[in-house]
Every structure is written in structure tokens, then in C-alpha cells.
Design a protein around this motif. Structure first.
Motif, short mmCIF file in Angstrom:
data_model
loop_
_atom_site.label_atom_id
_atom_site.label_comp_id
_atom_site.label_asym_id
_atom_site.label_seq_id
_atom_site.Cartn_x
_atom_site.Cartn_y
_atom_site.Cartn_z
N ASP A 49 -13.39 -8.72 -10.29
CA ASP A 49 -14.05 -10.21 -9.65
C ASP A 49 -15.33 -9.48 -8.47
O ASP A 49 -16.04 -9.73 -7.74
CB ASP A 49 -13.24 -10.34 -8.78
N ARG A 50 -15.52 -8.28 -9.49
CA ARG A 50 -16.85 -7.40 -8.45
C ARG A 50 -17.77 -7.96 -10.06
O ARG A 50 -18.12 -8.23 -10.80
CB ARG A 50 -16.95 -5.86 -8.54
N VAL A 51 -18.99 -8.08 -8.99
CA VAL A 51 -20.78 -7.85 -10.09
C VAL A 51 -20.83 -7.01 -11.18
O VAL A 51 -20.55 -5.64 -10.10
CB VAL A 51 -21.75 -8.78 -8.56
N ILE A 52 -21.34 -6.42 -11.72
CA ILE A 52 -21.56 -5.84 -12.92
C ILE A 52 -22.71 -5.88 -13.75
O ILE A 52 -23.25 -5.18 -14.18
CB ILE A 52 -20.56 -5.05 -13.50
N SER A 53 -23.91 -7.06 -12.71
CA SER A 53 -25.00 -6.91 -13.45
C SER A 53 -26.32 -7.28 -12.39
O SER A 53 -25.72 -7.60 -11.11
CB SER A 53 -24.90 -8.51 -14.36
N VAL A 54 -27.32 -6.81 -12.15
CA VAL A 54 -28.11 -6.91 -10.83
C VAL A 54 -28.96 -8.09 -11.58
O VAL A 54 -29.31 -8.07 -12.91
CB VAL A 54 -28.92 -4.71 -11.61
N ILE A 55 -29.96 -8.22 -11.19
CA ILE A 55 -30.88 -9.65 -10.80
C ILE A 55 -32.34 -8.90 -11.53
O ILE A 55 -32.44 -7.36 -11.06
CB ILE A 55 -31.83 -9.88 -9.62
N PRO A 56 -32.88 -9.66 -12.65
CA PRO A 56 -33.79 -9.01 -13.55
C PRO A 56 -35.10 -7.82 -12.84
O PRO A 56 -35.09 -7.04 -12.96
CB PRO A 56 -34.82 -9.93 -13.51
N GLU A 57 -35.63 -8.25 -11.31
CA GLU A 57 -36.44 -7.64 -11.01
C GLU A 57 -36.08 -6.02 -10.98
O GLU A 57 -37.01 -5.53 -10.27
CB GLU A 57 -36.68 -7.80 -9.13
N GLU A 58 -34.43 -6.01 -10.27
CA GLU A 58 -34.17 -4.94 -10.01
C GLU A 58 -33.75 -3.96 -11.79
O GLU A 58 -33.71 -2.86 -11.90
CB GLU A 58 -33.08 -4.57 -9.60
#
Ligand SMILES: Nc1ncnc2c1ncn2[C@@H]1O[C@H](COP(=O)(O)OP(=O)(O)OP(=O)(O)O)[C@@H](O)[C@H]1O
Ligand SMILES: [Mg+2]
Lengths: 364, 286
Positions: free
Chosen positions: A354-363
């Protein structure tokens, strides 16, 4: 500059560990909101800061002074309670001036302060009344006035608006925001109302089972949650979570197999190693219904019309139900088959823990 | 139509109550105006105000009235002040709170007669009483409470009897006090004393008024404690109105004068009641 520092704060009730190591630093003038599900320890944390509950470990420093063991009357904090807790035998004026009278402030100064506070909160006409002769909103304003008049270092609010009706709540929310702008005093605010949290806060602290889940500006929490808990907690309606069957890497694109459809995802938005399976999170407002060329298909179960928009509840081929935001005057019919387009740039990936493994596009 | 039916239906109980009250009252009024001494039967001629004159000029009258008022006020003050303090003290949770509360309430269940006997024989007796033993162990002369300080002894006994009632009412009232108000006051910089003074006392105004009213009704007619312990003496030092009336009626067999005394007691009760209602009744409207 840290103004209020909370370090490894612990609170044990007789047989319940209510605060499990809270670390938080708050700068002067900040508006911090604590949110979290019922029973997660928001009130306990606020009351421990106030000194109404004693901590069983850790420390609290305010403005360079360790106040962990200081009595609440000496902490120079003011609190607004959910039940307002006005003194029933005193008039509004006496309620406002109580703290000043105890502090032996001169009569002239008390009069001055009470007058200016009552003017700013529109209480002038009510000064001679007793609390029971006031409406809920007026009581609320007296409670806020009683806190302001002392000019404390920090204001603490425990769900102050939850006893008001919807319209009044919106109005008082605005008044609080205005007040914060005007006074510039540090405020800590507990609520379970997301809208209050998102609109008022400079920073939101999300608590879960006695621990801090994430701290960030409202937008950060909305766009880049770092766990499934936060992703689901922030945003109404809730984020849709759809388990993906398989995920494979082709050069700089990941291909996510979502119910038989391949969804391309830029590989540089993945942090860490490629897991075997992922859950994709996508908010209702980041999906749309299209004529052809959709990423998913579903059948409409129910459409909720809210006037300014509508929410379509769809059943996917896997029997899972998701929610999609649709235009207000949608012609959707129950039982209709529709195509769904996903805005890939807004997808968030979660791993098995349940951890997030993506980053947002800007980053990326 | 409807109204007359309700009146009709209410009539029996109203008439019953009226009769219940009117007959004794009118008999008392009647007896108070005739010569009615059990030692001289048959000589029941009308005497006008004479019985009242006898009662008021009785050497015991002035002491009895003042003793009644002193007893009333002292017990009221002791039970209210000590009651409020003890209730505030046992309000916060502590080890053994339940037992302490039961112990504090229990004197209320003891009959006035037994209460007086306990105090007379076990506490205040100059030879084997506990007070005497304490004075002796400290090297003082034991005091014969009942003959040296008769009124004070009665006050102590009656206060002991009525303190539990006050505590019971106050403890219940304190439990309904809002904890958030106290916390708000704490945040406002109030000490324990400030909270007690500015929040708890105003909160208790109404229960205090109730305790004062109810106790007044009973304290004006204290009898058993005096009868069992001091017997009104020495002299008239611990005689109150109730005891004086009893004295007239049964020791001197003068029903006429006793009736006049009874009417005077009714008058005094009303004066005290009006005064007290004025004084504490204001709080009832808070
Ligand atoms: N006096 C107490 N004794 C034992 N446990 C307590 C006590 N007060 C609170 N708790 C427990 O501590 C936990 C946190 O309570 P708290 O009141 O801080 O929740 P909250 O986040 O404010 O919830 P809500 O949104 O419902 O107000 C809860 O599980 C509660 O049962
Ligand atoms: Mg709470």
C-alpha cells in the motif's frame, strides 16, 4: 523557524496506546489542520498539546521553551471546544474578559480589548446576554472571541464547527480564514471535515491509529499521497483503486495490464524496482466517458446528480465498482455500457504493501 | 362543559386535601382560643388571646425562638459549607472513592433518635465518650458537652444527621458539571480555586437553594435529638419551639397554650420561609 516542536510524543491510556510517537514541527503563523478517521487520536494530540492530557513520553517545545510538564494554565495557549464550553453563569462580556480578569489586567485595558474583539466578531449587541440566550453561531463566535482576547501564542480548535448547520459552517469557515489572515497567530485545528481541512490549512497532518501518516499542503496530499490510506482519505468521492493484472517494462514505458487493456505508463515515473503486481489509483475527476477508444469498459449502475456535476457509479468487467465524475446534464442511463478514458498523467501506483511507487509527471 | 368535568374529577382529591389540612388547623385554632387543660376537664370556656399571651410571656418563649433560629441557621451554614467542600473534595477520582462516598452518605440512614443516643453516649459522654478520651489523652479536662454546651451539642448532632443529605445533592450536581468548561477555564489561566469560585459555586447555586429549602422544613421542627439528649435543658438552653410546645402540651397538660404555640410556630415557619425564598429563591431562576 520552528515555533512549536513535538518530539516523539507518546500517550498511553490505561490499556490503549493512543499516540505512538508523534513528530511534528510547526512554524509561527502557520495554520495546521489535523485530520484522520474517528478515534485516530486527533483530539488526544490536541489536548496533549494543550496540557489537558499528560503525555507519557516525548516532549513539546513552544517558542524555545519546553512545556511538556507545564500546567495548561501556564502554556499561553487558547482552545476553542466543540461544545463551546462557555461559562453559563457569566454574560458574554464576562466570558470574554474572564482570562484577563484572572491575569489582573487593568479595567481600562480589559474594556478596550473586549470592545475591539466584540466589534470584530459582531458581538457588540450581545455583550450583556448569557450564553443560553445565544444561537449556536453566536456562541461559537463568543468562544472564538474568548480565545482571541488573550492574544495567546497558539490557538487550538477541536472540531469547532461541527455543531453548526451547513450554511453557518461555511460562513464561520470563511470567518476563521479571515481571522487567521488578520491575526497571523499560529493555529492548530482538528476536524474530520475534508473541505475544512483543504480550505483552511497551510499544512494538513493526516493521522492514522495514533501515528502521523503524512504531512503536507492540501494540494500535495491530493496530488502526491505517499500511501493508500492518504490517497483514499483525501478527496470526495474517494479515489478509485483498481488492481492491475500484470506490469511489464518495454524500454522507457511500462505497460500495465488493466482488465485486458494495456495502459502505457512512463517508466521514469516509477520509483524503486518494478513490483510483480500493482494497484492503480485514479480519482473520479481524472476519468471521462468517451464514445470510442476507451481504456476500460463498464456498465452504469447508478448516476448521482449533484446539480453542478454528476457521479456515475460503474461496474467493471471484474465486478468492481468505480466512480466517475460526469458533466452535470449527462444523459447517462442505468444499465448502459460505456467506454472510459483514463488520464494517465494522474495515475498513482501502489505496491502490495500500500505504499505509493509512482511520482507525479512534473517530478519525473 | 369539559372544564366542569375536569373540575368534578379533581374535586375528591382537592376536597380530601382541604379537609386533611383544614380540620387540624381549625381545631388548633379553636383549642388556642379556649381554656383547655387536661388537669381541669370540663372548664373549656372561651379565653380569647389569653393562651397566646401565656405562651409568649412564658419564660421559655424567647430562648425557644432564638434557639430555633440559631439551630436552623447554624445547621444550614454547616451543612452547606462543609457539604460543598466535601463534595468538591471527593469529586475527583481517587482510590477508595466509592467507599468514602458510602461512608459520607450513611449517617442519613440512621434514625434521629439513634443518632442522638450515639452522640450522647459514645461521643459526648464526659466519662466514657470519645471526646472525653481525646481530651484526656491530650491532658485536658474532659468536657461535659450536653450540660456545658447543650445547644452546640444539638447543632453538632443535627448537622451530622443532615450533612449526608447536602453531600448527596451536591455530589450529584457536581457530576453534571461540564468538564469542558473547567478545561476552558484552565486554558484561560484559572487555578483550582478560581474554577471552584467562579464555575463550581455558581453551578451549585440551585442545589444549594434546594438543600436550604428542604432542610429548613425539617430543621424548624427538630425534636427527637433534643428529647433524647438534653431534654431541652439545662434550663431552656436547648429548648426550641417544637420542644416548648411539647413541654406545654404533655408536661403541663395545657393543650390550649400548646395550640397557641403551634400556631406561632406556623407563623415563624412562614416568616423564615418567605425570608429564605427571597434570599435563595433568586438563584432558582438563574
Ligand atoms: N480517557 C480515555 N481512556 C482510554 N482511552 C481513551 C480515552 N480517551 C480517548 N481514548 C482512546 O484514544 C483514541 C483516540 O481518541 P481521540 O478522542 O483522540 O479520537 P479522535 O481522533 O479525536 O476521534 P473523533 O474524530 O471521533 O473525535 C480512541 O481510540 C479512544 O478510544
Ligand atoms: Mg475528537
Amino acid at each position: 523557524m520552528t515555533y512549536l516542536a513535538i518530539t516523539d510524543l507518546q500517550k498511553h491510556y490505561d490499556n490503549y496506546h493512543a499516540l505512538r510517537g508523534i513528530n511534528l514541527s510547526i512554524s509561527e503563523g502557520e495554520f495546521v489542520v489535523f485530520v484522520g478517521p474517528s478515534g485516530c487520536g486527533k483530539s488526544t494530540l490536541l489536548r496533549t498539546i494543550a496540557g489537558l492530557e499528560s503525555s507519557t513520553g516525548g516532549s513539546i517545545d513552544l517558542d524555545g521553551r519546553d512545556i511538556t510538564e507545564v500546567a495548561s494554565s501556564k502554556r499561553d495557549l487558547a482552545m476553542v471546544f466543540q461544545s463551546y464550553a462557555l461559562y453559563p453563569h457569566m454574560t458574554v462580556a464576562d466570558n470574554l474578559s474572564f482570562a484577563l480578569r484572572l491575569a489582573k489586567v487593568s479595567d481600562a485595558e480589559i474594556k478596550d480589548k473586549v470592545r475591539s474583539v466584540s466589534a470584530s466578531l459582531q458581538l457588540d449587541a450581545l455583550l450583556e446576554r448569557k450564553p443560553k440566550e445565544l444561537s449556536g453561531g453566536q456562541r461559537q463566535r463568543v468562544a472564538i472571541g474568548r480565545a482571541i482576547v488573550r492574544q495567546p501564542k497558539v490557538f487550538l480548535f477541536d472540531e469547532p464547527l461541527s455543531n453548526l448547520d451547513a450554511a453557518l459552517r461555511v460562513q464561520m469557515r470563511l470567518e476563521l480564514a479571515r481571522l487567521h489572515k488578520k491575526l497571523g497567530t499560529t493555529m492548530i485545528y482538528v476536524t474530520h471535515d475534508q473541505v475544512e481541512a483543504m480550505t483552511l490549512a497551510d499544512r494538513v497532518v493526516i493521522l492514522n491509529a495514533g501515528q502521523i501518516e503524512q504531512v503536507g499542503t492540501p494540494l500535495e496530499l491530493y496530488r502526491q499521497p505517499n500511501s493508500r490510506f492518504v490517497a483514499e482519505f483525501i478527496g470526495t468521492p474517494k479515489m478509485n483503486l483498481i488492481p492491475a493484472n500484470r506490469i511489464v517494462r518495454n524500454e522507457d514505458t511500462l505497460s500495465i495490464d488493466l482488465l485486458g487493456q494495456q495502459i502505457p505508463f512512463p517508466a521514469n515515473r516509477l520509483k524503486g524496482p518494478l513490483p510483480d503486481s500493482v494497484v492503480i489509483g485514479i480519482r473520479p475527476e481524472h476519468m471521462s466517458l468517451v464514445e470510442t477508444d476507451g481504456d476500460l469498459t463498464g456498465r452504469i449502475e447508478l448516476v448521482e446528480h449533484l446539480g453542478s456535476e454528476a457521479y456515475a457509479h460503474l461496474q467493471l468487467s471484474s465486478d468492481q465498482t468505480i466512480i466517475i465524475k460526469a458533466p452535470a446534464r449527462t444523459e447517462l442511463k442505468d444499465g448502459q455500457e460505456v467506454n472510459i478514458k483514463i488520464d494517465v498523467s494522474e495515475i498513482i501506483l501502489f505496491n502490495e504493501s500500500d505504499r505509493v511507487i509512482s511520482v507525479i509527471p512534473e517530478e519525473a | 362543559m369539559k372544564r366542569s368535568i375536569t373540575r368534578l374529577l379533581m374535586a375528591p382529591s382537592v376536597i380530601m386535601l382541604l379537609v386533611w389540612m383544614i380540620i387540624p388547623l381549625s381545631m388548633t385554632i379553636y383549642f388556642s382560643t379556649i381554656r383547655y387543660n387536661l388537669l381541669y376537664p370540663g372548664q373549656n370556656n372561651f379565653v380569647g388571646w389569653m393562651n397566646f399571651e401565656f405562651f409568649i410571656t412564658d419564660p421559655g418563649f424567647i430562648p425557644a425562638v432564638s434557639n430555633t433560629l440559631i439551630l436552623l441557621l447554624s445547621v444550614l451554614i454547616i451543612t452547606v459549607v462543609v457539604g460543598v467542600m466535601l463534595s468538591a473534595l471527593i469529586d475527583k477520582p481517587f482510590f477508595g472513592q466509592g467507599i468514602v462516598r458510602v461512608l459520607l452518605i450513611s449517617p442519613f440512614f440512621i434514625m434521629p433518635t439513634v443518632n442522638a443516643l450515639i452522640w450522647k453516649n459514645m461521643m459526648m459522654n464526659p466519662v466514657y465518650g470519645i471526646f472525653a478520651w481525646i481530651s484526656e489523652s491530650l491532658g485536658f479536662e474532659p468536657i461535659d458537652w450536653l450540660s456545658s454546651y447543650p445547644l452546640m451539642s444539638v447543632i453538632i448532632m443535627v448537622s451530622w444527621q443532615w450533612l449526608p443529605f447536602a453531600i448527596l445533592v451536591f455530589v450529584t450536581a457536581l457530576q453534571s458539571q461540564d468538564t469542558e468548561q473547567k478545561e476552558a477555564a484552565q486554558m484561560d489561566g484559572a487555578t483550582g480555586w478560581h474554577i471552584f469560585r467562579y464555575l463550581t459555586i455558581p453551578h451549585l447555586a440551585r442545589p444549594i437553594a434546594v438543600v436550604v429549602m428542604i432542610e429548613t422544613i425539617f430543621l424548624l421542627a427538630v425534636f427527637a435529638e433534643i428529647f433524647v439528649s438534653t431534654g431541652g435543658g439545662p434550663g431552656y438552653d436547648s429548648t426550641n419551639l417544637a420542644y416548648l410546645i411539647y413541654n406545654q402540651a404533655l408536661l403541663q397538660y395545657d393543650v390550649g397554650v400548646a395550640s397557641a404555640g403551634g400556631l406561632f410556630a406556623v407563623l415563624l415557619a412562614n416568616i423564615v420561609a418567605i425570608f429564605l425564598i427571597r434570599a435563595v429563591g433568586k438563584n432558582l431562576t438563574v
